[in-house]
Design an enzyme around this catalytic site. Structure first.
Site, PDB file in Angstrom:
ATOM      1  CG  ASP A  72     -22.665  17.371 -24.312  1.00 32.46           C
ATOM      2  OD1 ASP A  72     -23.413  16.933 -23.382  1.00 32.46           O
ATOM      3  OD2 ASP A  72     -21.645  18.262 -23.681  1.00 32.46           O
ATOM      4  CG  HIS A 120       0.920   7.194   4.162  1.00 33.51           C
ATOM      5  ND1 HIS A 120       1.329   6.450   3.164  1.00 33.51           N
ATOM      6  CD2 HIS A 120      -0.580   6.732   4.315  1.00 33.51           C
ATOM      7  CE1 HIS A 120       0.128   5.121   2.910  1.00 33.51           C
ATOM      8  NE2 HIS A 120      -0.935   5.079   3.794  1.00 33.51           N
ATOM      9  CG  ASP A 133      -4.040   6.463   2.160  1.00 32.99           C
ATOM     10  OD1 ASP A 133      -3.530   5.507   2.350  1.00 32.99           O
ATOM     11  OD2 ASP A 133      -5.019   7.063   3.393  1.00 32.99           O
ATOM     12  CG  HIS A 173      -1.877   1.204   1.028  1.00 34.69           C
ATOM     13  ND1 HIS A 173      -2.158   1.540   0.334  1.00 34.69           N
ATOM     14  CD2 HIS A 173      -1.995   2.157   2.278  1.00 34.69           C
ATOM     15  CE1 HIS A 173      -3.259   2.881   0.611  1.00 34.69           C
ATOM     16  NE2 HIS A 173      -2.417   3.659   2.025  1.00 34.69           N
ATOM     17  CD  GLU A 193      -4.217   6.094  11.079  1.00 39.02           C
ATOM     18  OE1 GLU A 193      -5.783   5.349  11.110  1.00 39.02           O
ATOM     19  OE2 GLU A 193      -4.041   7.156  10.627  1.00 39.02           O
ATOM     20  CG  ASP A 194      -2.610   1.137   9.932  1.00 40.85           C
ATOM     21  OD1 ASP A 194      -2.995   1.877  11.275  1.00 40.85           O
ATOM     22  OD2 ASP A 194      -2.482   1.696   9.032  1.00 40.85           O
TER      23      ASP A 194
END
Length: 726
Positions: free
Chosen positions: A261, A73, A140, A49, A77-78
């Site tokens: 169009d 990134h 992301d 990822h 957080e993880d």
């Protein structure tokens, strides 16, 4: 994974050979180690990822620092990795970028909406410091949407809605059409799969026919541009992306066959001069459709987009769009703000960039004063969905505002002082009301007065832009603090009463402190003022205090209090039905509504009319609407006034007088002295200089009404006062 990293390196070498590849590889290794053992829902190793996110950014040619941050990134957080560790290994710039993208995971939130709003607030604040935060976040989100098929159906819908409402418009705001289009098409696939696949199938059915049509027009355009001497012009044609077609079908309620169009041709040339030369050429070759030409070169969009757009009638009467731009304009159209990136100096050092991010600063300025989640989301969507109107100042300067904006929005976009002293507006030399909806090309001249000292609260209901709302609220916050405190306290007390609670029950010092901390108010008076000027709703404050209150109760106590509140509400509801002041013969506790057409008051002869679904409508016996119901006598019912003076009723009075100075003032003073509330006033003067005033008063019975009519007749110049019969 090593191959993916090699792909990333090769892409970066093409546009930034000076990148610190050693540090880039270090970021890859640190991220891979930190995410070791973690898998995505698809079953892939998690490192895939961040690698894909970095590749998306490399395709937009972002700088090395942004790519390092992209690889890292999700680490804060993880994983166990911290901000300080990233700062020590990669520097403060990278650590702040990663922190800006990181969600607020450890703070408790009452609702999911509240959590979403706080995460967005944090992201926008970080984005204001460094725009690369949102570039990483968009990349992301794009990769997450590409792999959305592995999520549950509920998550798919939730992520698709959020993406369509926030992230796709944000990509548009930043001019990154490449990401915007892909996000919109993916969202459509999950939000309306049947509509999406039907559209794909129908478009593919006529692929050969469409490709032949596109090839024919491209050949004609290429031949004619060569004859014109325009070198290296790139011409390509494509159907518009699916979401664009789908939205047009839904908005205009048309089938695919009725959308003409469907094609857009793009001609890229070397100079602005060539752009206008090609425009003349295509207008000679094909008939242009009236009102469908837009010059975004002379008037660029706020997201920096520049192109000439024209819609033409092609062979067989088939309309198509042509976009004409230079190579520089094309790069901006594809990757937006990334096209203006300066690798060594950063983006925040130029005056030009200040203009590009004015909308972001306005958004941040507005959100400081907004504590209500639903209001924040609503206005955020208005700011991001940039359907805009372009208008002019009398000097010819272009001002862009959201569609639906009014002269008040225009005034505040020029300067808050002009908005605060505004008394009216001329549009194209003609006076227009302040709620007039601005149109493209309007020339606006704002009229001001030195005797006006601030806006009206009603303006908040008509303005469209968050900038105008923010400046109006700031004025009330600063200039009317005492008034706001009183108003806010009254609003809170009304809300408490409505919910069957008391002030002493909820407003405990420790609970109030929790609310102040949560919504960033420094004192209880600031909280009252905030409610008073609209920064937060009374319901929001009471709900938060109730949560603190419930924490202190045992289950049986909570159940008892909830039962008492429900009982109080029922009693109030019952009392409210009685307060109409009317008794219906033979029916107890019937829904009764006083008719607005004749506004009956105690002392009037009245009759009831049984309506469908709205109970009994009470009219005066002489009301023409009752006499008009001939043949429906079975729906008429006897009603009578309840013997009470506690209920107020509305009555309309028509007053006619010879026009003179201070007439309206004398009329309103007369009514005020009689202590009768005025609910509405409408006044006008005829060509014969006769003033006609219609007043809506709140009275208790016909006796009181007759007394005020007699007093009004004694006012100088008044020659007729009557009760409005209809």
């Amino acid at each position: 994974m090593i191959d993916s990293f090699s792909v990333l390196v090769e892409k970066v070498k093409k546009y930034d050979p000076g990148c610190n590849f050693e540090m880039l590889e270090k970021a890859y290794v640190v991220s891979k180690t930190a995410h070791m053992g973690q898998q995505r829902i698809s079953g892939e190793p998690y490192i895939i990822h961040p690698l894909e996110v970095a590749v998306i950014l490399a395709e937009m040619e972002l700088d090395c620092t942004a790519l390092i941050a992209a690889l890292l990134h999700d680490t804060i957080e993880d994983t166990t990795c911290t901000y300080d560790e990233l700062k020590a290994q990669f520097g403060q710039e990278v650590a702040e970028l990663v922190d800006g993208v990181t969600k607020l995971g450890k703070i408790p939130f009452t609702t999911k909406e509240e959590q979403q709003v706080e995460n967005l607030r944090k992201m926008f604040l970080a984005m204001a410091k460094d725009i690369r935060v949102i570039m990483i976040k968009l990349a992301d989100r794009l990769h997450n949407m590409r792999t959305l098929k592995y999520m549950s159906e509920g998550k798919q819908l939730e992520k698709a809605r959020e993406t369509l409402e926030i992230y796709a418009p944000l990509a548009h705001r930043l001019g990154i059409s490449k990401i915007k289009w892909e996000l919109e098409d993916i969202c459509l696939r999950y939000l309306d799969p049947k509509g999406y696949y039907d559209l794909v199938e129908k478009i593919n059915t006529k692929r050969k026919q469409r490709e032949a049509y596109i090839t024919k027009i491209i050949e004609t355009l290429r031949e004619k541009t060569n004859e014109l001497g325009i070198e290296n012009a790139q011409i390509d044609g494509r159907p518009k992306h699916f979401y664009s077609i789908y939205r047009k079908m839904v908005k205009q309620n048309k089938t695919l066959e009725q959308i003409y169009d469907l094609f857009a041709f793009r001609i890229i040339v070397n100079s602005v001069k060539d752009c206008y030369a090609v425009l003349g050429l295509v207008h000679e070759l094909y008939k242009p459709m009236s009102g469908r030409f837009k010059d975004y070169i002379a008037m660029p969009k706020p997201n920096m987009y520049q192109s000439l757009h024209t819609t033409l009638i092609g062979p067989g009467g088939q309309p198509f769009e042509v976009q004409i731009r230079t190579w520089d304009m094309h790069r901006v159209a594809e990757v937006g703000i990334a096209a203006h990136w300066k690798y060594k100096e950063g983006i925040n050092n130029t005056k030009d960039s200040d203009k590009k991010f004015a909308w972001l600063r306005q958004l941040l300025e507005w959100q400081k004063d907004t504590r209500d989640e639903s209001e924040f989301m609503e206005t955020l969507k208005i700011d991001l969905f940039t359907d805009e109107v372009f208008v002019f100042t009398p000097k010819g300067d272009v001002i862009n505002l959201p569609v639906g904006s009014t002269p008040v929005d225009f005034a505040y976009s020029i300067h808050s002082a002009i908005g605060n002293k505004m008394i009216g507006a001329k549009v194209n030399g003609k006076m227009e009301p302040i709620d007039y909806k601005l149109k493209n090309g309007d020339i606006i001249d704002i009229l001001t007065s030195s005797t006006i000292h601030g806006p009206s609260r009603d303006w908040l209901k008509i303005v469209k832009s968050s900038q105008a709302k923010s400046k109006i609220n700031q004025w009330f916050k600063k200039e009317k603090r005492e008034e706001n405190i009183i108003r806010g306290k009254e609003m809170l007390e009304r809300e408490l009463k409505k919910q069957g609670l008391t002030y002493t029950q909820l407003f405990k010092t420790e609970w109030v402190e929790q609310v102040l901390k949560k919504y960033n108010f420094s004192s209880q008076e600031d909280l009252y003022a905030g409610v008073g000027y609209g920064a937060i709703t009374a319901n929001k404050v009471i709900t938060r205090l109730k949560e603190e209150f419930k924490k202190t109760l045992k289950p049986e106590e909570l159940e008892q209090i909830l039962e008492t509140i429900a009982q109080t509400k029922n009693e109030r509801k019952k009392k409210h039905t009685l307060e109409s002041g009317v008794v219906v013969k033979g029916i107890d506790n019937c829904l009764v509504r006083l008719s607005r057409c004749c506004n009956p008051v105690p002392g009037d002869e009245i009759i009831g009319y049984i309506t469908r679904g709205r109970g009994v409508s009470v009219h005066r016996s002489d009301c023409i609407n009752v006499s008009a119901e001939q043949g429906e006598e079975e729906r008429l019912i006897d009603v009578k006034w309840r013997t009470t003076n506690d209920v107020a009723y509305k009555a309309d009075i028509n007053l006619m007088a010879n026009d003179r100075t201070s007439l309206l003032l004398d009329v309103t003073n007369c009514i005020t002295e009689a202590k009768i509330p005025i609910k509405a006033v409408n006044a006008r003067t005829t060509r014969e200089q006769i003033t006609v005033i219609t007043l809506t008063l709140e009275i208790t019975n016909t006796e009181q009404l007759e007394k005020i009519i007699k007093r009004l007749r004694k006012i100088d110049s008044v020659f007729d006062v009557t009760r409005n019969k209809q």
